[in-house]
Design a protein around this motif. Sequence first.
Motif, mmCIF file in Angstrom:
data_model
loop_
_atom_site.group_PDB
_atom_site.id
_atom_site.type_symbol
_atom_site.label_atom_id
_atom_site.label_comp_id
_atom_site.label_asym_id
_atom_site.label_seq_id
_atom_site.Cartn_x
_atom_site.Cartn_y
_atom_site.Cartn_z
ATOM 1 N N THR A 5 0.845 -1.191 0.000
ATOM 2 C CA THR A 5 0.000 0.000 0.000
ATOM 3 C C THR A 5 0.888 1.251 0.000
ATOM 4 O OG1 THR A 5 -0.244 0.191 2.411
ATOM 5 C CG2 THR A 5 -1.798 -1.259 1.235
ATOM 6 N N ILE A 6 0.250 2.427 -0.078
ATOM 7 C CA ILE A 6 0.971 3.682 -0.296
ATOM 8 C C ILE A 6 0.389 4.769 0.597
ATOM 9 C CG2 ILE A 6 1.504 5.480 -2.001
ATOM 10 C CD1 ILE A 6 0.995 3.301 -4.171
ATOM 11 N N GLU A 7 1.263 5.550 1.224
ATOM 12 C CA GLU A 7 0.809 6.745 1.934
ATOM 13 C C GLU A 7 0.878 7.911 0.974
ATOM 14 O OE1 GLU A 7 1.066 10.038 5.082
ATOM 15 O OE2 GLU A 7 2.353 9.618 3.371
ATOM 16 N N LEU A 8 -0.192 8.712 0.925
ATOM 17 C CA LEU A 8 -0.368 9.749 -0.092
ATOM 18 C C LEU A 8 -0.509 11.129 0.544
ATOM 19 C CD1 LEU A 8 -1.208 10.679 -3.052
ATOM 20 C CD2 LEU A 8 -3.558 10.188 -2.334
ATOM 21 N N ASP A 9 0.275 12.090 0.041
ATOM 22 C CA ASP A 9 0.113 13.500 0.402
ATOM 23 C C ASP A 9 -0.378 14.223 -0.843
ATOM 24 O OD1 ASP A 9 0.250 16.086 1.343
ATOM 25 O OD2 ASP A 9 2.434 16.174 1.479
ATOM 26 N N CYS A 10 -1.526 14.902 -0.750
ATOM 27 C CA CYS A 10 -2.087 15.507 -1.961
ATOM 28 C C CYS A 10 -2.925 16.739 -1.629
ATOM 29 C CB CYS A 10 -2.915 14.495 -2.742
ATOM 30 S SG CYS A 10 -4.467 14.055 -1.956
ATOM 31 N N ASP A 11 -3.408 17.371 -2.667
ATOM 32 C CA ASP A 11 -4.298 18.523 -2.561
ATOM 33 C C ASP A 11 -5.741 18.039 -2.721
ATOM 34 O OD1 ASP A 11 -4.275 21.832 -3.260
ATOM 35 O OD2 ASP A 11 -6.013 20.706 -3.937
ATOM 36 N N VAL A 12 -6.610 18.477 -1.812
ATOM 37 C CA VAL A 12 -8.021 18.061 -1.890
ATOM 38 C C VAL A 12 -8.950 19.274 -1.985
ATOM 39 C CG1 VAL A 12 -7.572 15.915 -0.653
ATOM 40 C CG2 VAL A 12 -8.278 17.943 0.635
ATOM 41 N N SER A 13 -8.391 20.413 -2.422
ATOM 42 C CA SER A 13 -9.177 21.647 -2.449
ATOM 43 C C SER A 13 -10.052 21.790 -3.695
ATOM 44 C CB SER A 13 -8.239 22.858 -2.352
ATOM 45 O OG SER A 13 -7.386 22.922 -3.476
ATOM 46 N N GLU A 14 -9.877 20.907 -4.667
ATOM 47 C CA GLU A 14 -10.654 21.005 -5.906
ATOM 48 C C GLU A 14 -12.136 20.702 -5.659
ATOM 49 O OE1 GLU A 14 -9.247 21.983 -8.880
ATOM 50 O OE2 GLU A 14 -7.565 22.354 -7.524
ATOM 51 N N LYS A 15 -13.006 21.378 -6.408
ATOM 52 C CA LYS A 15 -14.448 21.097 -6.313
ATOM 53 C C LYS A 15 -14.751 19.663 -6.725
ATOM 54 C CE LYS A 15 -15.651 24.492 -9.012
ATOM 55 N NZ LYS A 15 -16.480 25.428 -9.823
ATOM 56 N N THR A 16 -13.874 19.083 -7.525
ATOM 57 C CA THR A 16 -14.120 17.716 -8.002
ATOM 58 C C THR A 16 -13.393 16.676 -7.161
ATOM 59 O OG1 THR A 16 -12.374 18.123 -9.638
ATOM 60 C CG2 THR A 16 -14.670 18.336 -10.372
ATOM 61 N N PHE A 17 -12.967 17.071 -5.957
ATOM 62 C CA PHE A 17 -12.628 16.105 -4.909
ATOM 63 C C PHE A 17 -13.816 16.112 -3.957
ATOM 64 C CE2 PHE A 17 -11.351 14.693 -0.808
ATOM 65 C CZ PHE A 17 -10.378 13.717 -1.013
ATOM 66 N N ASN A 49 -2.193 26.437 -6.514
ATOM 67 C CA ASN A 49 -3.441 25.691 -6.707
ATOM 68 C C ASN A 49 -3.305 24.269 -6.194
ATOM 69 O OD1 ASN A 49 -4.950 27.750 -7.836
ATOM 70 N ND2 ASN A 49 -4.352 27.259 -9.927
ATOM 71 N N THR A 50 -2.065 23.775 -6.150
ATOM 72 C CA THR A 50 -1.778 22.472 -5.551
ATOM 73 C C THR A 50 -0.940 22.704 -4.309
ATOM 74 O OG1 THR A 50 -1.836 21.278 -7.667
ATOM 75 C CG2 THR A 50 -0.642 20.244 -5.861
ATOM 76 N N THR A 51 -1.482 22.365 -3.157
ATOM 77 C CA THR A 51 -0.762 22.498 -1.891
ATOM 78 C C THR A 51 -0.877 21.194 -1.105
ATOM 79 O OG1 THR A 51 -2.706 23.378 -0.743
ATOM 80 C CG2 THR A 51 -1.224 24.978 -1.789
ATOM 81 N N ASP A 52 -0.088 21.067 -0.043
ATOM 82 C CA ASP A 52 -0.143 19.834 0.758
ATOM 83 C C ASP A 52 -1.238 19.945 1.809
ATOM 84 O OD1 ASP A 52 1.506 21.802 1.997
ATOM 85 O OD2 ASP A 52 2.298 20.310 3.380
ATOM 86 N N ASP A 53 -2.500 19.845 1.319
ATOM 87 C CA ASP A 53 -3.643 19.983 2.222
ATOM 88 C C ASP A 53 -3.896 18.771 3.100
ATOM 89 O OD1 ASP A 53 -5.664 20.404 -0.588
ATOM 90 O OD2 ASP A 53 -4.822 22.097 0.444
ATOM 91 N N THR A 103 -0.974 15.081 -6.547
ATOM 92 C CA THR A 103 -0.121 14.409 -5.575
ATOM 93 C C THR A 103 1.109 15.252 -5.258
ATOM 94 O OG1 THR A 103 -0.831 12.180 -6.190
ATOM 95 C CG2 THR A 103 1.336 12.376 -5.167
ATOM 96 N N ILE A 104 1.340 15.507 -3.996
ATOM 97 C CA ILE A 104 2.581 16.129 -3.557
ATOM 98 C C ILE A 104 3.673 15.062 -3.458
ATOM 99 C CG2 ILE A 104 3.749 17.334 -1.665
ATOM 100 C CD1 ILE A 104 1.853 19.156 -3.134
ATOM 101 N N SER A 105 3.335 13.946 -2.814
ATOM 102 C CA SER A 105 4.324 12.875 -2.658
ATOM 103 C C SER A 105 3.623 11.583 -2.274
ATOM 104 C CB SER A 105 5.350 13.240 -1.582
ATOM 105 O OG SER A 105 4.730 13.291 -0.305
ATOM 106 N N ILE A 106 4.368 10.489 -2.379
ATOM 107 C CA ILE A 106 3.910 9.190 -1.888
ATOM 108 C C ILE A 106 5.014 8.581 -1.035
ATOM 109 C CG2 ILE A 106 2.284 8.705 -3.757
ATOM 110 C CD1 ILE A 106 4.430 6.979 -5.094
ATOM 111 N N MET A 107 4.622 7.880 0.004
ATOM 112 C CA MET A 107 5.587 7.146 0.828
ATOM 113 C C MET A 107 5.351 5.655 0.643
ATOM 114 S SD MET A 107 6.569 7.597 4.856
ATOM 115 C CE MET A 107 4.989 7.069 5.514
ATOM 116 N N ILE A 108 6.442 4.929 0.410
ATOM 117 C CA ILE A 108 6.342 3.498 0.142
ATOM 118 C C ILE A 108 7.468 2.755 0.860
ATOM 119 C CG2 ILE A 108 5.277 3.766 -2.139
ATOM 120 C CD1 ILE A 108 8.122 3.238 -3.311
#
Length: 368
Positions: free
Chosen positions: A245-257, A297-301, A347-352
């Motif tokens: 599996t993968i740990e995910l850091d991403c932006d979720v501020s979009e209206k389509t999230f 527009n993409t931040t680590d939210d 995606t800002i980053s993934i941890m694996i």
Amino acid sequence: MKNNSLLFVLVFTSFFSFSQTYEFETTIDLEATDVISQGSTGTCWSFSASSFLESEVMRLTGKQIDLSEMYTVRHTYSKKAWNYVMRQGKIQFSQGGLGHDVINSVSEYGVVPNDVYSGLKEGEKRHNHSKMADSLKTILKAYLDDSKTYASDWKNDIEQTLDYYLGDDVKSFMFEGERYTPQSFLKMTKLNPKDYITITSFTHEPFYTNFVLNIPDNFSNGDFYNVTLDDMVTVANHALKSGYTIELDCDVSEKTFSSKHGLAIVPATDNANALLNVSPEKDITADYRQQEFENFNTTDDHLMHITGMLKDQKGTTYYKVKNSWGKNGLRNDGYIYMSEAYFRLKTISIMIHKDALPNAIKTKLVLN
């Protein structure tokens, strides 16, 4: 009349073909613990990475253990406070953090089960850190405003505040009839903090090198390995197909999230029904991704946990993403189905686990 009828059929068929509601088929579904809520806290980083490590424990030992998110949060707050004071308040002090902060805490302080350290007072059922965060900031501000006249030891005041809100630190505990310390419990889980790496993809640094990504929550100056955008997608897909599996850091501020719809997509056009009906998505290039990062527009939210893959009826790839906002009233029981386009852009980053890297990419990176 014939021509009109034929035109109607074509228009109807065309409309129907572009107005299909989403139908998903699961292609990979890896073991994970149940979806829970982070409550009124900014500790998604601990909930996501703890969930990721819980899946790792299942993969390594077959045991399902609910790890304490708040044990890590407690120790990380101490580190944040020290860092904030030593930098004389010139950095952010907040509830946020990143996945590697959990790994750093695990390495130094070990892990404990959630029923040993819940971070909740008796009678509490939901985490809320607003008062605690305000109290910690008050202590730090008072010390920095005039360290010479501060009446007590600020470090001790921070620890006492954490004890009051989250509970005293854990020295030893019983689990399944045996006594453990947090470090001996870590050994039992077979987790090795040195095995976990963080991958990102940005064009402002050379590919296949590691660097400190300058984002607000990277208070601990964690290293990120930089790969091409296509290779980051390849790493994610290879990891999941290989059982990691993968740990995910991403932006979720979009209206389509949308947690309500359990969906995260990047429609090609502004489409009010995109969360209801399958829609074409944007082609995400490295340049566009970089632009969206640099204009904020993409931040680590938010951080979450990828546990599988799906496809819709048109064959589009999605990631099955475990969120930490609970599951009551939410589609997909609190999971988000994230399209590959959204993953590529936001995606800002993934941890694996480092063994999840494809060999061709592993040879390009100089792993620490």
